[in-house]
Motif scaffolding. Structure first.
Motif, PDB file in Angstrom:
ATOM      1  N   LYS A 287       0.866  -1.178   0.000  1.00  0.00           N
ATOM      2  CA  LYS A 287       0.000   0.000   0.000  1.00  0.00           C
ATOM      3  C   LYS A 287       0.899   1.222   0.000  1.00  0.00           C
ATOM      4  N   PRO A 288       0.927   2.012  -1.087  1.00  0.00           N
ATOM      5  CA  PRO A 288       1.827   3.161  -1.167  1.00  0.00           C
ATOM      6  C   PRO A 288       1.257   4.370  -0.449  1.00  0.00           C
ATOM      7  N   GLU A 289       2.096   5.385  -0.297  1.00  0.00           N
ATOM      8  CA  GLU A 289       1.643   6.662   0.235  1.00  0.00           C
ATOM      9  C   GLU A 289       0.734   7.350  -0.783  1.00  0.00           C
ATOM     10  N   TYR A 290      -0.191   8.149  -0.270  1.00  0.00           N
ATOM     11  CA  TYR A 290      -1.133   8.831  -1.165  1.00  0.00           C
ATOM     12  C   TYR A 290      -0.452   9.963  -1.933  1.00  0.00           C
ATOM     13  N   ASN A 291       0.557  10.575  -1.345  1.00  0.00           N
ATOM     14  CA  ASN A 291       1.252  11.685  -1.994  1.00  0.00           C
ATOM     15  C   ASN A 291       1.974  11.184  -3.241  1.00  0.00           C
ATOM     16  N   PRO A 292       1.727  11.753  -4.420  1.00  0.00           N
ATOM     17  CA  PRO A 292       2.393  11.246  -5.632  1.00  0.00           C
ATOM     18  C   PRO A 292       3.887  11.501  -5.647  1.00  0.00           C
ATOM     19  N   GLY A 293       4.371  12.462  -4.861  1.00  0.00           N
ATOM     20  CA  GLY A 293       5.808  12.720  -4.832  1.00  0.00           C
ATOM     21  C   GLY A 293       6.574  11.812  -3.907  1.00  0.00           C
ATOM     22  N   SER A 294       5.907  10.938  -3.171  1.00  0.00           N
ATOM     23  CA  SER A 294       6.555  10.039  -2.230  1.00  0.00           C
ATOM     24  C   SER A 294       6.702   8.663  -2.843  1.00  0.00           C
ATOM     25  N   ILE A 295       7.831   8.030  -2.614  1.00  0.00           N
ATOM     26  CA  ILE A 295       8.076   6.674  -3.099  1.00  0.00           C
ATOM     27  C   ILE A 295       8.023   5.659  -1.962  1.00  0.00           C
ATOM     28  N   LYS A 296       7.589   6.089  -0.786  1.00  0.00           N
ATOM     29  CA  LYS A 296       7.517   5.196   0.365  1.00  0.00           C
ATOM     30  C   LYS A 296       6.213   4.416   0.340  1.00  0.00           C
ATOM     31  N   PHE A 297       6.173   3.340   1.126  1.00  0.00           N
ATOM     32  CA  PHE A 297       5.018   2.473   1.224  1.00  0.00           C
ATOM     33  C   PHE A 297       4.565   2.421   2.678  1.00  0.00           C
ATOM     34  N   LYS A 298       3.245   2.446   2.872  1.00  0.00           N
ATOM     35  CA  LYS A 298       2.703   2.199   4.200  1.00  0.00           C
ATOM     36  C   LYS A 298       2.835   0.725   4.572  1.00  0.00           C
ATOM     37  N   ILE A 299       2.565  -0.141   3.606  1.00  0.00           N
ATOM     38  CA  ILE A 299       2.702  -1.586   3.776  1.00  0.00           C
ATOM     39  C   ILE A 299       3.498  -2.108   2.594  1.00  0.00           C
ATOM     40  N   GLU A 300       4.532  -2.864   2.867  1.00  0.00           N
ATOM     41  CA  GLU A 300       5.387  -3.393   1.794  1.00  0.00           C
ATOM     42  C   GLU A 300       5.855  -4.787   2.196  1.00  0.00           C
ATOM     43  N   LEU A 301       5.013  -5.767   1.963  1.00  0.00           N
ATOM     44  CA  LEU A 301       5.309  -7.154   2.336  1.00  0.00           C
ATOM     45  C   LEU A 301       5.883  -7.890   1.130  1.00  0.00           C
ATOM     46  N   LEU A 302       7.106  -7.571   0.792  1.00  0.00           N
ATOM     47  CA  LEU A 302       7.799  -8.253  -0.291  1.00  0.00           C
ATOM     48  C   LEU A 302       8.543  -9.464   0.267  1.00  0.00           C
ATOM     49  N   ALA A 303       8.622 -10.520  -0.557  1.00  0.00           N
ATOM     50  CA  ALA A 303       9.327 -11.717  -0.110  1.00  0.00           C
ATOM     51  C   ALA A 303      10.808 -11.453   0.107  1.00  0.00           C
ATOM     52  N   TYR A 304      11.326 -10.407  -0.518  1.00  0.00           N
ATOM     53  CA  TYR A 304      12.745 -10.069  -0.375  1.00  0.00           C
ATOM     54  C   TYR A 304      13.089  -9.704   1.063  1.00  0.00           C
ATOM     55  N   TYR A 305      12.090  -9.256   1.859  1.00  0.00           N
ATOM     56  CA  TYR A 305      12.335  -8.832   3.229  1.00  0.00           C
ATOM     57  C   TYR A 305      11.930  -9.883   4.255  1.00  0.00           C
ATOM     58  N   HIS A 306      11.407 -11.041   3.834  1.00  0.00           N
ATOM     59  CA  HIS A 306      10.924 -12.031   4.795  1.00  0.00           C
ATOM     60  C   HIS A 306      11.429 -13.438   4.527  1.00  0.00           C
ATOM     61  N   VAL A 307      11.825 -13.755   3.325  1.00  0.00           N
ATOM     62  CA  VAL A 307      12.247 -15.102   2.947  1.00  0.00           C
ATOM     63  C   VAL A 307      13.765 -15.101   2.770  1.00  0.00           C
ATOM     64  N   PRO A 308      14.474 -16.124   3.262  1.00  0.00           N
ATOM     65  CA  PRO A 308      15.936 -16.161   3.062  1.00  0.00           C
ATOM     66  C   PRO A 308      16.296 -16.126   1.585  1.00  0.00           C
ATOM     67  N   GLU A 309      17.233 -15.286   1.262  1.00  0.00           N
ATOM     68  CA  GLU A 309      17.637 -15.087  -0.128  1.00  0.00           C
ATOM     69  C   GLU A 309      18.789 -16.018  -0.477  1.00  0.00           C
ATOM     70  N   VAL A 310      18.704 -16.622  -1.649  1.00  0.00           N
ATOM     71  CA  VAL A 310      19.729 -17.543  -2.143  1.00  0.00           C
ATOM     72  C   VAL A 310      20.379 -16.924  -3.372  1.00  0.00           C
ATOM     73  N   LYS A 311      21.678 -16.893  -3.384  1.00  0.00           N
ATOM     74  CA  LYS A 311      22.432 -16.385  -4.528  1.00  0.00           C
ATOM     75  C   LYS A 311      23.529 -17.372  -4.903  1.00  0.00           C
ATOM     76  N   ILE A 312      23.804 -17.439  -6.191  1.00  0.00           N
ATOM     77  CA  ILE A 312      24.874 -18.308  -6.698  1.00  0.00           C
ATOM     78  C   ILE A 312      26.162 -17.500  -6.793  1.00  0.00           C
ATOM     79  N   ILE A 313      27.210 -17.995  -6.157  1.00  0.00           N
ATOM     80  CA  ILE A 313      28.517 -17.336  -6.258  1.00  0.00           C
ATOM     81  C   ILE A 313      29.308 -17.935  -7.415  1.00  0.00           C
TER      82      ILE A 313
END
Length: 493
Positions: A287-313
């Motif tokens: 859920k983003p901020e109502y202000n169009p000039g803001s790039i922040k989110f009120k709610i931002e439940l992305l898997a990138y912030y909750h699930v362990p990330e796996v990368k190939i070296i």
């Protein structure tokens, strides 16, 4: 061994079976499930112009046809047009000598005028004869659609048909729930319909406008008179610099200009801020901020912030019947300590069938199913997640079922270059909330050369739920599972 683009080589299996990178997935803290774009509903929160950041409600955006009234795009290259200022010298006024006896010349001050210019292709509004305007914003002349009258007639006709069908549907619903011997309304007892009651009372008919619009509508007729082509159409030399391209014509569907000299500025399309909900529990995922000039989110439940990330070296070439080395990196993105355990595909528990969504658009149900069936990377059902993980992989990871403790994320530790190296046969090094693992990949000898080399890596991790507790608070610590598919190129023959 180059560092690979992770979105192409590391993909997670969603709860619905789709294979997506972690940056394209969401995590519902209420369902404790990974969701992809097919598992969420989209809602438009606000409309705004991306150039001037003007915010407007949905009703106003609908009246303006989802276009900004003060910002324009270049009709040639589709870049945003800029307003340029220039000084216009007014004409000199000369009085008649016969009237006053002496000739007088009146000099006026130069006046500032504005025109539109494109900094990319150097197109200007002067190229098509649009006069300069005395104000910088607004006031630009709008082209009248030559078919506006016919379009309005068609809109009124289809609105009348929709209203008539709606009225018939209401009449059918009323008759369906009518009970013999019991009358819900007075019209049911007397046998009068709503239209008859309005006529008796002397009120105008509610569907009179609809009936007149349908009766007065004139259908289009095909004409046999076709304008003949000019005689020099096959002999005249074509100058491509003076003819518009297909994207330029489709950008103006009302006029579809053929020559470049008839291109006019395009009103800039509005952008939207949208919120996304889980289709199962109806909770907000973003859920983003109502202000169009803001790039922040009120709610931002992305898997990138909750699930362990796996990368190939790095990894060695995969060969059939042989073992190869694979080095991956695990990252804990949460603010709590996480326990991660490497599993085999057969160790994954059966995933329960998802519940029926509470509110879902039936019109989108068919389209979503069609897109899912068209995808080649999809499981048959949620209960076959473990089988699909093993079926999609051509290699297996030979690793002990060990549990790794990953500390919480620390932003200050990102600038620490010291990594703690280990002599363990699995752990290569540790650094803050990251750990590098050395794994062995075993490929069956029956795998043909040139086949895609993919490795299934199921994970079991602990997750601490930070949702505010309700009247009966659920347990905060949960054990969740994620299935990761690593693409290691092709099997070398």
């Amino acid at each position: 061994m180059a560092y690979l683009t992770q979105s192409d080589y590391v993909k997670y299996i969603c709860s619905c079976g789709q294979l997506k990178p972690i940056t394209s997935l969401y995590f519902c803290r209420h369902c404790l499930k990974i969701r992809c774009g097919f598992c969420i509903c989209h809602e438009v929160d606000s409309h705004y112009c991306a150039n001037c950041l003007e915010n407007m409600p949905s009703s106003e955006a609908r009246l303006k046809k989802n276009r900004c009234s003060s910002c324009f795009d270049c009709p040639s290259c589709f870049h945003t047009l800029s307003t340029r200022a220039t000084l216009a010298q007014p004409r000199q006024t000369v009085q008649d000598p016969a009237a006053s006896g002496d000739a007088k010349v009146e000099n006026k001050q130069p006046k500032k005028m504005y025109y539109l210019s494109c900094f990319n292709c150097r197109w200007t509004s002067r190229d098509v004869g649009i006069p300069d305007q005395p104000v910088a914003s607004g006031g630009w002349p709008e082209r009248a659609n030559p078919f506006a009258t016919r379009m309005n007639q068609l809109l009124d006709y289809y609105k009348a048909i929709a209203q008539q069908e709606k009225q018939e549907k209401l009449e059918r619903e009323r008759k369906k729930f009518a009970i013999r011997g019991k009358y819900i309304t007075l019209t049911d007892k007397t046998g009068l319909t709503g239209a008859m009651a309005r006529n008796i009372a002397g009120l105008p008919s509610s569907d009179g406008g609809s009936s007149s619009a349908i009766a007065n509508f004139v259908a289009s007729q095909a004409s046999e008179d076709i304008d003949e082509l000019p005689e020099d159409i096959y002999t005249k030399e074509v100058n491509l610099n003076q003819i518009t391209s297909m994207p330029q014509r489709l950008a103006s569907p009302e006029w579809q200009p053929v020559s470049v000299s008839r291109l006019h500025p395009l009103a800039k399309l509005l952008s939207v801020k949208r919120s996304q909900r889980c289709r199962v529990c109806d909770h907000n995922l973003t859920k983003p901020e109502y202000n169009p000039g803001s790039i922040k989110f009120k709610i931002e439940l992305l898997a990138y912030y909750h699930v362990p990330e796996v990368k190939i070296i790095s990894f060695e070439p995969v060969k059939p019947g042989e073992k190869s080395a694979l080095i991956i990196k695990l990252t804990n993105p949460t603010g709590h300590e996480m326990q991660v355990r490497l599993l085999q595909p057969e160790d994954l528990p059966e995933v329960e069938e998802p519940e029926e969504p509470k509110s879902i658009e039936k019109s989108l149900e068919k389209s979503l199913n069609l897109e899912k069936e068209a995808s080649t990377e999809i499981c048959a059902s949620a209960q076959q997640l473990a089988a699909a993980c093993a079926r999609a992989a051509s290699s297996r990871v030979r690793s002990q079922r060990v549990t790794l403790a990953l500390p919480q994320r620390d932003d200050a530790a990102e600038y620490d270059d010291d990594a703690h190296h280990h002599t363990d046969h699995i752990i290569l090094w540790r650094k803050s909330n990251k750990v590098a693992l050395r794994l062995e990949v075993e490929t069956e000898s029956s795998v043909p050369g040139g086949a895609p080399a993919s490795v299934a890596l199921p994970l079991e991790y602990s997750y601490r739920n930070t949702v505010p507790p309700t009247a009966a608070p659920p347990p905060r610590d949960h054990t969740l599972h994620a299935a990761v598919l690593l693409h290691l190129g092709v099997v070398s023959g």
